[in-house]
Scaffold this motif. Structure first.
Motif, PDB file in Angstrom:
ATOM      1  N   GLY A 439       0.839  -1.194   0.000  1.00  0.00           N
ATOM      2  CA  GLY A 439       0.000   0.000   0.000  1.00  0.00           C
ATOM      3  C   GLY A 439       0.870   1.239   0.000  1.00  0.00           C
ATOM      4  N   HIS A 440       1.072   1.802   1.180  1.00  0.00           N
ATOM      5  CA  HIS A 440       1.920   2.986   1.303  1.00  0.00           C
ATOM      6  C   HIS A 440       3.367   2.589   1.568  1.00  0.00           C
ATOM      7  N   LEU A 441       4.229   3.565   1.396  1.00  0.00           N
ATOM      8  CA  LEU A 441       5.611   3.422   1.826  1.00  0.00           C
ATOM      9  C   LEU A 441       5.979   4.652   2.646  1.00  0.00           C
ATOM     10  N   MET A 442       7.115   4.565   3.340  1.00  0.00           N
ATOM     11  CA  MET A 442       7.573   5.684   4.153  1.00  0.00           C
ATOM     12  C   MET A 442       9.082   5.789   4.098  1.00  0.00           C
ATOM     13  N   ILE A 443       9.569   6.976   3.785  1.00  0.00           N
ATOM     14  CA  ILE A 443      10.964   7.343   3.954  1.00  0.00           C
ATOM     15  C   ILE A 443      10.995   8.375   5.072  1.00  0.00           C
ATOM     16  N   PRO A 444      11.806   8.210   6.121  1.00  0.00           N
ATOM     17  CA  PRO A 444      11.843   9.232   7.164  1.00  0.00           C
ATOM     18  C   PRO A 444      12.043  10.622   6.566  1.00  0.00           C
ATOM     19  N   GLY A 445      11.116  11.512   6.850  1.00  0.00           N
ATOM     20  CA  GLY A 445      11.168  12.854   6.279  1.00  0.00           C
ATOM     21  C   GLY A 445      10.781  12.909   4.813  1.00  0.00           C
ATOM     22  N   GLY A 446      10.312  11.820   4.254  1.00  0.00           N
ATOM     23  CA  GLY A 446       9.975  11.772   2.831  1.00  0.00           C
ATOM     24  C   GLY A 446       8.819  12.651   2.447  1.00  0.00           C
ATOM     25  N   ASN A 447       8.039  13.063   3.441  1.00  0.00           N
ATOM     26  CA  ASN A 447       6.948  14.017   3.220  1.00  0.00           C
ATOM     27  C   ASN A 447       7.351  15.370   3.812  1.00  0.00           C
ATOM     28  N   SER A 448       8.542  15.835   3.465  1.00  0.00           N
ATOM     29  CA  SER A 448       9.024  17.120   3.971  1.00  0.00           C
ATOM     30  C   SER A 448      10.017  17.698   2.972  1.00  0.00           C
ATOM     31  N   GLY A 449      10.554  18.863   3.285  1.00  0.00           N
ATOM     32  CA  GLY A 449      11.553  19.480   2.419  1.00  0.00           C
ATOM     33  C   GLY A 449      12.935  18.900   2.605  1.00  0.00           C
ATOM     34  N   LYS A 450      13.120  18.058   3.655  1.00  0.00           N
ATOM     35  CA  LYS A 450      14.426  17.460   3.910  1.00  0.00           C
ATOM     36  C   LYS A 450      14.265  15.997   4.303  1.00  0.00           C
ATOM     37  N   PRO A 451      14.170  15.104   3.319  1.00  0.00           N
ATOM     38  CA  PRO A 451      14.089  13.675   3.635  1.00  0.00           C
ATOM     39  C   PRO A 451      15.416  13.146   4.178  1.00  0.00           C
ATOM     40  N   PHE A 452      15.314  12.088   4.972  1.00  0.00           N
ATOM     41  CA  PHE A 452      16.493  11.376   5.461  1.00  0.00           C
ATOM     42  C   PHE A 452      16.545  10.054   4.700  1.00  0.00           C
ATOM     43  N   GLY A 453      17.187  10.081   3.542  1.00  0.00           N
ATOM     44  CA  GLY A 453      17.042   9.010   2.562  1.00  0.00           C
ATOM     45  C   GLY A 453      17.931   7.813   2.772  1.00  0.00           C
ATOM     46  N   LYS A 454      17.910   7.245   3.979  1.00  0.00           N
ATOM     47  CA  LYS A 454      18.697   6.031   4.243  1.00  0.00           C
ATOM     48  C   LYS A 454      17.827   4.787   4.195  1.00  0.00           C
ATOM     49  N   TYR A 455      16.610   4.905   4.769  1.00  0.00           N
ATOM     50  CA  TYR A 455      15.720   3.749   4.845  1.00  0.00           C
ATOM     51  C   TYR A 455      14.397   4.049   4.160  1.00  0.00           C
ATOM     52  N   MET A 456      13.752   2.987   3.715  1.00  0.00           N
ATOM     53  CA  MET A 456      12.394   3.060   3.196  1.00  0.00           C
ATOM     54  C   MET A 456      11.630   1.858   3.744  1.00  0.00           C
ATOM     55  N   ILE A 457      10.391   2.091   4.182  1.00  0.00           N
ATOM     56  CA  ILE A 457       9.542   1.021   4.697  1.00  0.00           C
ATOM     57  C   ILE A 457       8.340   0.865   3.783  1.00  0.00           C
ATOM     58  N   ALA A 458       8.120  -0.337   3.302  1.00  0.00           N
ATOM     59  CA  ALA A 458       6.928  -0.668   2.520  1.00  0.00           C
ATOM     60  C   ALA A 458       5.930  -1.360   3.438  1.00  0.00           C
ATOM     61  N   MET A 459       4.668  -0.913   3.389  1.00  0.00           N
ATOM     62  CA  MET A 459       3.625  -1.484   4.237  1.00  0.00           C
ATOM     63  C   MET A 459       2.689  -2.321   3.384  1.00  0.00           C
ATOM     64  N   ASN A 460       2.719  -3.622   3.624  1.00  0.00           N
ATOM     65  CA  ASN A 460       2.046  -4.579   2.756  1.00  0.00           C
ATOM     66  C   ASN A 460       0.716  -5.031   3.342  1.00  0.00           C
ATOM     67  N   LYS A 461      -0.224  -5.316   2.448  1.00  0.00           N
ATOM     68  CA  LYS A 461      -1.564  -5.695   2.874  1.00  0.00           C
ATOM     69  C   LYS A 461      -1.725  -7.202   3.060  1.00  0.00           C
ATOM     70  N   ILE A 462      -0.927  -7.982   2.360  1.00  0.00           N
ATOM     71  CA  ILE A 462      -1.085  -9.436   2.379  1.00  0.00           C
ATOM     72  C   ILE A 462       0.260 -10.077   2.725  1.00  0.00           C
ATOM     73  N   THR A 463       0.234 -11.092   3.627  1.00  0.00           N
ATOM     74  CA  THR A 463       1.483 -11.758   4.024  1.00  0.00           C
ATOM     75  C   THR A 463       1.283 -13.269   4.148  1.00  0.00           C
ATOM     76  N   LYS A 464       0.535 -13.842   3.245  1.00  0.00           N
ATOM     77  CA  LYS A 464       0.069 -15.230   3.387  1.00  0.00           C
ATOM     78  C   LYS A 464       1.147 -16.224   3.801  1.00  0.00           C
ATOM     79  N   ASP A 465       2.329 -16.148   3.210  1.00  0.00           N
ATOM     80  CA  ASP A 465       3.331 -17.182   3.472  1.00  0.00           C
ATOM     81  C   ASP A 465       4.584 -16.634   4.147  1.00  0.00           C
ATOM     82  N   ARG A 466       4.512 -15.434   4.727  1.00  0.00           N
ATOM     83  CA  ARG A 466       5.710 -14.832   5.311  1.00  0.00           C
ATOM     84  C   ARG A 466       5.895 -15.182   6.786  1.00  0.00           C
ATOM     85  N   TYR A 467       4.795 -15.524   7.477  1.00  0.00           N
ATOM     86  CA  TYR A 467       4.868 -15.765   8.915  1.00  0.00           C
ATOM     87  C   TYR A 467       4.109 -17.044   9.264  1.00  0.00           C
ATOM     88  N   LEU A 468       4.265 -17.488  10.518  1.00  0.00           N
ATOM     89  CA  LEU A 468       3.494 -18.625  10.988  1.00  0.00           C
ATOM     90  C   LEU A 468       2.002 -18.334  10.846  1.00  0.00           C
TER      91      LEU A 468
END
Length: 654
Positions: A439-468
């Protein structure tokens, strides 16, 4: 002995083989979360701190979760729009008003989009704002205490989705409606939807010192659906951009009937112009009931006030206030790059990604390069605002954020991937699969005039086979990517609380310097607080009994109470006398309708207890506080209603 050594050697070889296999899978240094290098990048050694905080919305949980990045460790769930038994949020008497609305007490809602306060376009780490989607509200969370301090209800709104996003100096936080409705609300046939239902975009002014919010004005808009929004920044400061869909104004089978037009719109709102119109008195004052709830740290208590009116600006009658930019069908994201020049419209039904130019938009307005109007609002010609197109980047684009190095990252729901592309050249640079349906993603500060472009997080809706497996429903997932190099690298999967729709991230150093350790007892203004055991007492007022109680390692004062009668309403007003960091205490008593109180050092909270039958009922500390935690307990004696037992109290041993 030889037999044992043989099997140890075999186990070592197998383990080494598995490690080599894990580190080597995938090749070219892109072996995913099992890569040894990736594991090292997310490892935070015991006693060390994560470099970033991530504030992740809880979706249908109604809460806000705090994770450490890069470890993915869950630090805290901040209660916001839903009751929380762990912290007694919505259960103790002090916080119940925070969940009060014009519809009554609402114990559960749907939280979507957090955003962090900014100063001069940079994250300042003071507050997080987040929206309630179902019963429209905006909350403000203090990053000094990590507690919700204010919730304001949004009138003339339904499905508060394109919220809550802040301007680059936190002048405003916006609240945009997803659903159009009759404004003001009234009995009307749903068949009369087109042309009669309206939408309201609310601009909440934020006090720069206290953070307190108030609805400065609402803009009355055509009866479209408003999906997401982002503020202008830099050169486009003073504007706000909202994506719209269902410009057909259909009211049945929207998946078909809201897909008839060639394009939908991005609504460009000139909020500086709106301020001018308000100052000139070009608004109408509309009757509207909505609650404004404020939690004061000095009293450790919340109050709820019912507001009765709001100022409304009619976009169809005020020139220069709103312009409509055609954009591909059913846009979700509406994202502005750090310079404020580019506005990305993510049309979910488009095979390409459309980018609008703020400079071209301004020129088109100046030249009156219009393509008709919608309810009196000018429609700019599509080509007149077009900056460029990212050709065939993926399927189902949703949301874009930026790394501050001239690159953009867009999620694609249908093709389950994040795509990196270059601003200005519109060239696809990299793509990585997600697991699954991001769905959405997030980069720290990515919604600002000064992003901190080291990490990006993707937020997923489905995880059928990723966990117990955990029954018919499995947890949602966040995936952490390293974006510091030319290619994105998957580092980590971690499960999330509820269904995250969006997140906001910030370097920890911007928060920890102002983090509160405890509440000073001398500053406690709670009306039932006591600052020492000598002040504790029990007072009867008819059938109401007020217990002024203290707790400190490892006893209550008083800890034996008699003279309570069946039918009494007993108020435990409990003050935690600790002045040491991270020593909360709890209170539980048999038959209470709340699970417990959880009281921070220096804080006062209240529990109401209504005994139904005679007996001697124990109470105890519910939060492990010392080696003598088990000894931290007491008794309250309840006698029949006609009993002559006098009210008395004592410390153990007195």
């Amino acid at each position: 002995m030889k037999f044992l050594l043989k099997h140890i050697a075999i186990a070592f070889i197998i383990s080494a083989g598995l490690l080599i296999s894990a580190c080597g899978s995938g090749g070219s240094g892109n072996s995913g979360a099992l890569n040894k290098t990736a594991a090292e990048k997310v490892f935070v050694a015991p006693g060390e701190w994560d470099s970033h905080y991530a504030f992740v919305s809880g979706g249908f949980s109604g809460q806000l979760a705090v994770y450490g990045i890069p470890s993915g460790r869950l630090f805290k769930v901040i209660p916001v729009f839903s009751v929380d038994a762990e912290k007694a949020w919505g259960f103790n008497e002090e916080t119940k008003p925070m969940l009060t609305t014009s519809h009554g007490f609402i114990p559960w809602d749907d939280s979507h989009h957090p955003d962090i306060s900014q100063t001069k376009g940079e994250l300042d780490g003071r507050w997080v704002f987040i929206n309630a989607n179902n019963t429209p509200r905006i909350a403000r969370i203090s990053l000094e205490t990590f507690e919700t301090e204010e919730i304001i209800e949004i009138p003339n709104s339904a499905g508060n989705h394109s919220s809550s996003f802040v301007t680059e100096n936190t002048e405003y936080v916006v609240a945009g409606t997803r659903f159009s409705i009759p404004i003001p609300q009234r009995d009307m046939s749903i068949k009369e939807y087109k042309g009669n239902f309206k939408a309201a975009l609310s601009f909440l002014k934020v006090d720069p010192e206290t953070g307190h919010m108030n609805i400065d004005f609402q803009i009355l808009m055509p009866g479209f659906d408003y999906d997401l929004s982002h503020p202008g920044r830099g050169k486009s400061h003073g504007w706000f951009f909202f994506s719209t869909y269902n410009t057909e104004e259909a009211n049945t089978l929207l998946e078909v009937n809201a897909s008839q037009n060639d394009k939908d719109f991005i609504a460009a709102i000139n909020w500086k112009k709106a301020q001018e119109y308000v100052k000139a008195g070009k608004f109408k004052t509309m009757s509207a009931k909505y609650t404004h709830n404020i939690y004061e740290n000095s009293t450790h208590s919340a109050t709820s006030k019912m507001e009765t009116s709001v100022r409304v600006l009619d976009a169809s009658k005020l020139p220069g206030l709103v312009y409509l930019m055609p954009t591909p069908k059913s846009p979700h994201g509406c994202d502005v790059d750090p310079t404020g020049e580019y506005i990305v419209g993510s049309g979910k039904l488009s095979a390409s990604l459309t980018v609008h130019s703020f400079t071209k938009m301004q020129q088109a307005i100046k030249d009156k390069n219009f393509d008709g109007e919608a309810y009196g609002i000018p429609i700019l010609k599509f080509d007149a605002t077009l900056a460029g197109t990212v050709q065939q980047p993926g399927l189902g684009p949703l949301h874009t954020e930026f790394d501050g190095r001239g690159n953009a990252y867009t999620t694609f729901f249908i093709s389950s991937e994040v795509v990196k592309w270059k601003l200005g050249t519109w060239e696809v640079l990299d793509r990585k699969p997600t697991y699954y349906s991001v769905g959405h993603l997030m980069i720290p500060g990515g919604n600002s005039g000064k992003p901190f472009g080291k990490y990006m997080i993707a937020m997923n809706k489905i995880t059928k086979d990723r966990y117990l497996p955990t029954g018919p429903e499995v947890c949602q997932s966040a995936q952490l990517f390293d974006i510091s190099g030319d290619k994105m690298e998957l580092l980590l999967d971690f499960p999330t609380v509820g269904e995250p729709h969006y997140a906001a991230g910030i370097p920890a150093e911007k928060i920890i310097k102002r983090s509160k350790k405890f509440f000073k007892l001398e500053e406690n203004k709670h009306p039932y607080s006591v600052t020492s055991e000598a002040e504790t007492k029990v007072v009867r007022d008819g059938k109401n009994v007020h217990i002024y109680m203290t707790m400190i390692r490892s006893h209550f004062s008083p800890d034996n109470i008699e003279g309570i009668k069946v039918g009494d309403r007993v108020y435990f007003h409990v003050t935690n006398l600790e002045q040491d960091y991270d020593v909360p205490h709890g209170l539980g008593v048999i038959g209470a309708k709340t699970s417990e109180l959880l009281i921070m050092p220096g804080q006062t909270e209240t529990m109401v207890w209504e005994p139904k039958k005679p007996g001697v009922w124990p109470f105890y500390c519910t939060d492990f506080c010392s080696a003598l935690h088990q000894e931290m307990q007491g008794y309250i004696r309840v006698s029949p209603r006609n009993s002559k037992v006098k009210l008395s109290w004592s410390l153990d041993g007195e």
